[in-house]
Design an enzyme around this catalytic site. Sequence first.
Site, short mmCIF file in Angstrom:
data_model
loop_
_atom_site.label_atom_id
_atom_site.label_comp_id
_atom_site.label_asym_id
_atom_site.label_seq_id
_atom_site.Cartn_x
_atom_site.Cartn_y
_atom_site.Cartn_z
N GLY A 10 19.57 -6.02 77.36
CA GLY A 10 19.86 -6.11 78.79
C GLY A 10 18.69 -6.65 79.60
N TYR A 164 32.52 5.20 83.08
CA TYR A 164 31.10 4.83 83.14
C TYR A 164 30.23 6.09 83.20
CZ TYR A 164 26.65 3.21 85.03
OH TYR A 164 25.30 2.98 85.24
N1 LIG Z 1 21.96 -0.90 89.12
C1 LIG Z 1 22.00 0.41 89.28
O1 LIG Z 1 22.10 0.92 90.42
C2 LIG Z 1 21.93 1.32 88.08
C3 LIG Z 1 21.86 2.71 88.33
C4 LIG Z 1 21.78 3.58 87.24
C5 LIG Z 1 21.75 3.06 85.96
N2 LIG Z 1 21.84 1.72 85.75
C6 LIG Z 1 21.81 1.23 84.36
O2 LIG Z 1 20.79 0.25 84.23
C7 LIG Z 1 21.08 -0.60 83.11
C8 LIG Z 1 20.82 -2.04 83.49
O3 LIG Z 1 21.67 -2.38 84.54
P1 LIG Z 1 21.24 -3.35 85.75
O4 LIG Z 1 21.44 -2.60 87.00
O5 LIG Z 1 19.97 -4.01 85.47
O6 LIG Z 1 22.49 -4.37 85.67
P2 LIG Z 1 22.66 -5.93 85.33
O7 LIG Z 1 21.76 -6.73 86.22
O8 LIG Z 1 24.13 -6.16 85.38
O9 LIG Z 1 22.12 -6.04 83.82
C9 LIG Z 1 22.91 -5.60 82.73
C10 LIG Z 1 22.34 -6.21 81.47
O10 LIG Z 1 23.12 -5.73 80.36
C11 LIG Z 1 23.55 -6.88 79.60
N3 LIG Z 1 24.84 -6.62 78.93
C12 LIG Z 1 25.95 -6.08 79.48
N4 LIG Z 1 26.94 -6.06 78.56
C13 LIG Z 1 26.44 -6.61 77.42
C14 LIG Z 1 26.96 -6.88 76.13
N5 LIG Z 1 28.25 -6.60 75.80
N6 LIG Z 1 26.16 -7.44 75.20
C15 LIG Z 1 24.87 -7.77 75.49
N7 LIG Z 1 24.31 -7.54 76.70
C16 LIG Z 1 25.09 -6.97 77.65
C17 LIG Z 1 23.67 -7.98 80.63
O11 LIG Z 1 23.71 -9.24 79.98
P3 LIG Z 1 24.33 -10.56 80.70
O12 LIG Z 1 23.20 -11.19 81.45
O13 LIG Z 1 24.81 -11.36 79.53
O14 LIG Z 1 25.45 -10.09 81.59
C18 LIG Z 1 22.42 -7.74 81.45
O15 LIG Z 1 21.28 -8.26 80.79
C19 LIG Z 1 22.51 -0.26 82.70
O16 LIG Z 1 22.48 0.56 81.54
C20 LIG Z 1 23.07 0.54 83.88
O17 LIG Z 1 24.04 1.47 83.47
C21 LIG Z 1 21.91 0.83 86.78
#
Ligand SMILES: NC(=O)c1ccc[n+]([C@@H]2O[C@H](COP(=O)([O-])OP(=O)(O)OC[C@H]3O[C@@H](n4cnc5c(N)ncnc54)[C@H](OP(=O)(O)O)[C@@H]3O)[C@@H](O)[C@H]2O)c1
Length: 283
Positions: A10, A164
């Site tokens: 990610g 989720y």
């Molecule tokens: N944003 C928030 O407020 C928040 C809060 C709490 C926890 N989180 C957690 O933080 C983590 C990162 O999220 P983020 O906020 O940085 O979101 P993001 O910008 O959407 O990044 C998600 C990442 O996961 C990758 N990914 C998703 N599905 C995948 C798959 N099937 N195979 C390979 N890679 C995949 C995406 O790749 P692509 O570039 O190919 O899409 C991207 O690199 C997640 O685990 C999320 O649950 C986020």
Amino acid sequence: MQGKVIVITGATSGIGQVAAERLAGMGARLVLVARSEVRGRAVLARLRERAPGVLHSIHYADLSRLVEIKRAATEIAAAERRIDILINNAGALFASRRVTEDGLERTFATNHMAYVVLTHELRERLIASAPARVVNTASNAHKGARLDFDDLQSAHGYRGFKVYRRSKLCNILYTRELARRWAGTGVTVNCFHPGFVATSFAEQSGGLFSHIVRMAKTFAISPEEGAETIVYLASSPEVAHVSGRYFYKCRPITPSKEALDDAAAERLWLESTRLGSLGISDE
Ligand SMILES: NC(=O)c1ccc[n+]([C@@H]2O[C@H](COP(=O)([O-])OP(=O)(O)OC[C@H]3O[C@@H](n4cnc5c(N)ncnc54)[C@H](OP(=O)(O)O)[C@@H]3O)[C@@H](O)[C@H]2O)c1
């Protein structure tokens, strides 16, 4: 972090991308696991700018598919003599239910099973590289979630956010169980909540939820702030001997009562190893 090898998922977007760039800036060599060649190459180019002369690398896998996770892990284990840190961070939220070719609901597959399977497949390298660390991205969204062991694949009453939240509860239960099982190996295992972060998270989820998230992001923190606890858990000497904890803002905090349920953690472990055909229930 000079010379440390970090495997991260990610990192093509959001907090994972910021964390990868910061850790590269601290001297680590990054091994990315990503599904998109275009986004993967772009991040690799930025990492090379950050740390010229370091051989950062990338392996491609759709982390919702067990066969791809296992293939990427085999490639990584063959290419890397040591792995100092594994960061399981890729995650997603889906408004509608879909089942993967492995028969797993795709949120459970991507957000939970990918963490379990990748860690399992890289365990020999991690343990041989001790002191080593596993860092799992969880979320405060786990609060209020409960696991239904009779319906782990959410066949009944699917709602994107509910499913989720359960997957993020799985992240904490898994972190605690793995820390317990790996105690004494020299590999620590911790997880964290990044805060509510303005990334592209959930924008592609579809449905009303993606609109709500987009509007709410006005109040969210930046990806730079959101990445602070990943960088801390991956690099700080303060947590070198801390394992099985849940962090927020670089401090251990107490997760929900459900996340502290040891029997549920063990049962989830057994179910996950069975679903992933990992054969490690005695580990
Ligand atoms: N944003 C928030 O407020 C928040 C809060 C709490 C926890 N989180 C957690 O933080 C983590 C990162 O999220 P983020 O906020 O940085 O979101 P993001 O910008 O959407 O990044 C998600 C990442 O996961 C990758 N990914 C998703 N599905 C995948 C798959 N099937 N195979 C390979 N890679 C995949 C995406 O790749 P692509 O570039 O190919 O899409 C991207 O690199 C997640 O685990 C999320 O649950 C986020």
